[in-house]
Design a protein around this motif. Structure first.
Motif, short mmCIF file in Angstrom:
data_model
loop_
_atom_site.label_atom_id
_atom_site.label_comp_id
_atom_site.label_asym_id
_atom_site.label_seq_id
_atom_site.Cartn_x
_atom_site.Cartn_y
_atom_site.Cartn_z
N ILE A 421 0.87 -1.18 0.00
CA ILE A 421 0.00 0.00 0.00
C ILE A 421 0.91 1.23 0.00
O ILE A 421 1.86 1.31 0.79
CB ILE A 421 -0.91 0.03 1.25
CG1 ILE A 421 -1.87 -1.17 1.24
CG2 ILE A 421 -1.68 1.33 1.33
CD1 ILE A 421 -2.93 -1.11 0.17
N ASN A 431 -0.01 -4.12 3.61
CA ASN A 431 -1.44 -3.94 3.90
C ASN A 431 -1.80 -4.48 5.28
O ASN A 431 -2.86 -4.18 5.82
CB ASN A 431 -2.31 -4.59 2.82
CG ASN A 431 -2.17 -6.10 2.76
OD1 ASN A 431 -1.37 -6.70 3.49
ND2 ASN A 431 -2.93 -6.73 1.88
N THR A 471 -11.88 -1.12 -0.72
CA THR A 471 -10.68 -1.81 -0.22
C THR A 471 -10.77 -1.99 1.29
O THR A 471 -10.40 -3.03 1.84
CB THR A 471 -9.42 -1.03 -0.59
OG1 THR A 471 -9.40 -0.77 -1.99
CG2 THR A 471 -8.17 -1.80 -0.21
N TYR A 475 -10.69 -5.55 3.31
CA TYR A 475 -9.81 -5.86 4.43
C TYR A 475 -10.62 -6.24 5.67
O TYR A 475 -10.25 -7.15 6.41
CB TYR A 475 -8.92 -4.66 4.75
CG TYR A 475 -7.84 -4.38 3.72
CD1 TYR A 475 -7.53 -5.31 2.75
CD2 TYR A 475 -7.14 -3.18 3.72
CE1 TYR A 475 -6.55 -5.06 1.79
CE2 TYR A 475 -6.15 -2.92 2.77
CZ TYR A 475 -5.87 -3.86 1.81
OH TYR A 475 -4.90 -3.62 0.87
#
Length: 490
Positions: A421, A431, A471, A475
């Motif tokens: 990221i 991430n 996103t 996650y």
């Protein structure tokens, strides 16, 4: 119209040796011993050195050059494709065992005591045996118990259960008789056993409590008539429909949450625990990391010397009749198989060490920091595959099934891989660092007003992580965290 064509194709096929290596590579350490024992049983030309040396006198197999004894003539097409020397050499099999961690040898010899507990079904059967029933009733109840799943539910319809009784035990029963026996079993422990769905399971447990209490009465009403609103946490609708205050509803919900949705789990959970044996050990000494391979991954195997001598004997025989050729072919197959298996085990060890060594050096700071995820660098399968010069699929097989024991815990290798990221400053971070921040934000949120994905996105942007809402949702789902509405508490 029929016609013939001649086509040329370029195909890539795996050899039997490659297939055997791939299968062995993905076998975890806990199952490798069983796989080796299976191979030893199937192939008499393969020996475990530790077992063979206990039985074989040393003088029977003096060290010598196989070429001194082997002076065979050409034995035909069947035997021309291989070299006997390949099977008559020991290949220094002891060498590859010296690099590996041998600390587990003593642990291997210790026999751990095994706790013997009654299973979930044995407990139900024991309770059934204490009830005075007629033979027919007993058989029906026994059939019901045998039809329960591991969660303790009866998923099979009553008519199908009655058909099973008729065909398997010649017992003709009516629906009402089966229903009556089901009610008997639903009174067994653990509470909720024998239910046909979640609603019935919760109601059985609630009705075993003190139903004179108002809280239990409301809980039964919610489970019976408002289960959908309860599971979706529409608490405002429940308060309005039942004319309850937030405090009253909270008390009722806490009572429902104490119930066990899977009563069967209490009896089988211990049996379902998977044993994890680490494949690698990483130790830290004065700022230097040391990697060792679990000794269980380095068995001492060799090609049987008796089969080698048998092969020599056949080669020296002057007369080559059909039966002798068949015997030689059989021995050759077993020797081939043993040699391929030993090579596959060696290759497995080398691949495991090579892959884990690359991972350790790639994440060196992370392992030195005792697992501080701020030091975990973004790493994908291709990064390691490029470092060790192997295919991504090979790295994936190692990462998905192997564990490493460190000073801060035992981890699946897959857990060290993460996507990159980019922060607003242009720095690339893992991430997992973002997931850690998300976990902290959700853990510290006001459960009466949980943070929606949009709000979490804003928090991350304020911290310098420019990530899209979808996103963040991805996650959150990967971490097993439900949406904001389902995290709401009173």
């Amino acid at each position: 119209m029929l016609k013939q064509n001649l086509q040329q194709k370029l195909l890539q096929k795996l050899s039997p040796q490659q297939i055997q290596f791939i299968k062995l590579l993905q076998v975890p350490t806990v199952a490798l011993d069983t796989r080796i024992k299976e191979e030893l049983e199937e192939n008499p030309a393969l020996e475990d050195i530790s077992l063979a040396d206990m039985n074989d006198p040393i003088e029977e197999y003096p060290d010598k050059d196989p070429d001194d004894d082997f002076r065979g003539e050409d034995s035909g097409d069947d035997l021309a494709e291989f070299n006997v020397d390949d099977y008559l050499q020991d290949d220094n099999l002891n060498e590859y065992g010296n690099r590996y961690d041998s600390n587990d040898d003593e642990e291997e010899k210790k026999e751990l005591p095994i706790a013997i507990n009654n299973t979930f079904f044995e407990n139900l059967q024991a309770q059934l045996d204490l009830i005075p029933l007629e033979d027919k009733e007993y058989l029906i109840a026994q059939q019901i118990i045998g039809s329960l799943d591991d969660d303790g539910y009866l998923r099979r319809p009553i008519p199908s259960l009655i058909d099973d009784l008729a065909f398997s035990q010649s017992v003709m029963a009516e629906d009402e008789e089966a229903e009556e026996m089901l009610k008997v079993i639903q009174n067994f422990d653990p509470p909720g056993v024998g239910a046909r769905d979640l609603q019935e399971c919760l109601l059985i447990q609630l009705r075993k409590k003190d139903t004179s209490l108002k809280t239990i009465q409301i809980a039964i009403n919610i489970v019976e008539n408002y289960l959908d609103e309860f599971t979706k946490k529409h608490y405002d609708r429940l308060e309005k429909s039942l004319s309850l205050t937030s405090e009253e509803l909270k008390e009722v919900i806490n009572e429902i949450l104490k119930l066990n949705p899977k009563p069967g789990d209490s009896g089988v959970s211990n049996l379902k625990q998977m044993q994890v044996i680490p494949d690698f050990h990483i130790t830290k000494n004065d700022g230097v990391l040391t990697l060792t391979l679990n000794s269980k991954n380095a068995p001492e195997l060799r090609v049987s010397k008796s089969y080698q001598e048998m092969f020599q004997h056949y080669e020296k025989t002057s007369e080559k009749d059909k039966k002798l050729k068949e015997a030689v072919h059989f021995v050759k197959q077993k020797l081939d198989s043993a040699k391929w298996f030993i090579d596959a085990i060696k290759q497995r060890q080398q691949t495991l060490l090579k892959t884990m060594n690359a991972i350790m050096h790639y994440q060196y700071e992370y392992f030195l920091s005792d697992g501080d995820e701020r030091y975990l660098k973004p790493m994908i399968l291709k990064d390691i595959a490029d470092k060790i010069g192997m295919d991504i699929s090979t790295v994936s097989r190692v990462a998905n099934s192997k564990y490493v024991q460190t000073e801060f815990g035992t981890y699946l290798l897959k857990s060290f891989f993460s996507e990159a990221i980019q922060t607003e400053s242009g720095e690339e971070v893992s991430n997992k660092e973002v997931k850690k921040i998300l976990e902290e934000c959700i853990g510290n949120e006001d459960k009466r007003k949980p943070l929606a994905d949009e709000k979490l996105t804003e928090i991350l942007k304020d911290k310098g992580y420019n990530i899209a809402r979808r996103t963040v949702a991805k996650y959150r789902e990967q971490m097993g965290i439900p949406v904001a509405r389902l995290r709401k508490e009173l």
